[in-house]
Design a protein around this motif. Structure first.
Motif, PDB file in Angstrom:
ATOM      1  N   UNK A  59       0.797  -1.228   0.000  1.00 23.60           N
ATOM      2  CA  UNK A  59       0.000   0.000   0.000  1.00 23.60           C
ATOM      3  C   UNK A  59       0.833   1.284   0.000  1.00 23.60           C
ATOM      4  N   UNK A  60       1.982   1.298   0.645  1.00 24.10           N
ATOM      5  CA  UNK A  60       2.803   2.511   0.703  1.00 24.10           C
ATOM      6  C   UNK A  60       3.526   2.787  -0.615  1.00 24.10           C
ATOM      7  N   UNK A  61       3.429   1.840  -1.567  1.00 24.91           N
ATOM      8  CA  UNK A  61       3.944   2.032  -2.928  1.00 24.91           C
ATOM      9  C   UNK A  61       2.817   2.287  -3.930  1.00 24.91           C
ATOM     10  N   UNK A  69      -1.521   6.387  -2.901  1.00 26.09           N
ATOM     11  CA  UNK A  69      -1.039   7.690  -2.418  1.00 26.09           C
ATOM     12  C   UNK A  69      -1.788   8.202  -1.190  1.00 26.09           C
ATOM     13  N   UNK A  70      -3.109   8.022  -1.138  1.00 26.33           N
ATOM     14  CA  UNK A  70      -3.891   8.526   0.005  1.00 26.33           C
ATOM     15  C   UNK A  70      -3.514   7.781   1.282  1.00 26.33           C
ATOM     16  N   UNK A  71      -3.467   6.466   1.222  1.00 26.61           N
ATOM     17  CA  UNK A  71      -3.088   5.679   2.397  1.00 26.61           C
ATOM     18  C   UNK A  71      -1.639   5.965   2.787  1.00 26.61           C
ATOM     19  N   UNK A  72      -0.779   6.124   1.811  1.00 27.75           N
ATOM     20  CA  UNK A  72       0.636   6.393   2.079  1.00 27.75           C
ATOM     21  C   UNK A  72       0.819   7.725   2.816  1.00 27.75           C
ATOM     22  N   UNK A  83       3.794   8.585  -0.587  1.00 31.48           N
ATOM     23  CA  UNK A  83       4.172   7.457  -1.440  1.00 31.48           C
ATOM     24  C   UNK A  83       5.692   7.330  -1.517  1.00 31.48           C
ATOM     25  N   UNK A  84       6.176   6.092  -1.486  1.00 30.06           N
ATOM     26  CA  UNK A  84       7.603   5.838  -1.702  1.00 30.06           C
ATOM     27  C   UNK A  84       7.765   4.728  -2.727  1.00 30.06           C
TER      28      UNK A  84
END
Length: 154
Positions: free
Chosen positions: A35-37, A40-43, A51-52
């Motif tokens: 999810x962190x990739x 964008x909203x969750x990241x 985002x990363x």
């Protein structure tokens, strides 16, 4: 570059390469769908605050810079692997990356004089000089002499 152009201590500076949000999401969706990739909203709500890029995406970017800047047209044919890989800081959308490749060793293989062995350290930094990748790679080069053919006369 040809194998003989690599000497211990020499440094190559490659890039720049700007990374965009859509490619981060696309790479991750196909290869590292965390999810962190990909979200964008969750990241934005997560530990990194946005985002990363996947570490594997970061490695792929470094590989492309090395191929374009050093290995294209060389005798390079394979790699037995990496000694280590580290991602000290994440790559973020909009980062502009530059790679420094330092030759640690360039030698003929003990087992075959026609095999070149290159050990080198790749360090990727963003526009602020923050290191995002640090790895040590080994590349193999086929140094088999090309047979000399005599020109034919008409």
């Amino acid at each position: 570059m040809r194998f003989e152009q690599f000497t211990a201590g020499s440094v190559l500076r490659l890039g720049p390469r700007t990374v965009h949000e859509d490619e981060i999401v696309d790479f991750a969706a196909r290869h590292d769908p965390q999810w962190f990739h990909t979200d964008p909203a969750a990241a934005r709500r997560g530990r990194f605050g946005g985002l990363i890029a996947s570490g594997w995406h970061t490695c792929a970017i470094a590989m492309r810079l090395v191929v374009d800047g050093a290995l294209a047209g060389s005798e390079s044919f394979a790699s037995p692997g990496l000694e280590r890989v580290r991602w000290p800081h994440p790559v973020r959308p909009g980062d502009t990356l530059r790679l420094t490749a330092t030759v640690l060793e360039a030698r003929r293989a003990r087992s075959s004089p026609h095999l070149g062995v290159l050990r080198w350290r790749w360090q990727l930094h963003n526009q602020a000089g923050v290191e995002t990748l640090d790895l040590t790679a080994t590349s193999l080069f086929d140094l088999t002499p090309t047979p000399c053919t005599e020109p034919t006369t008409p």
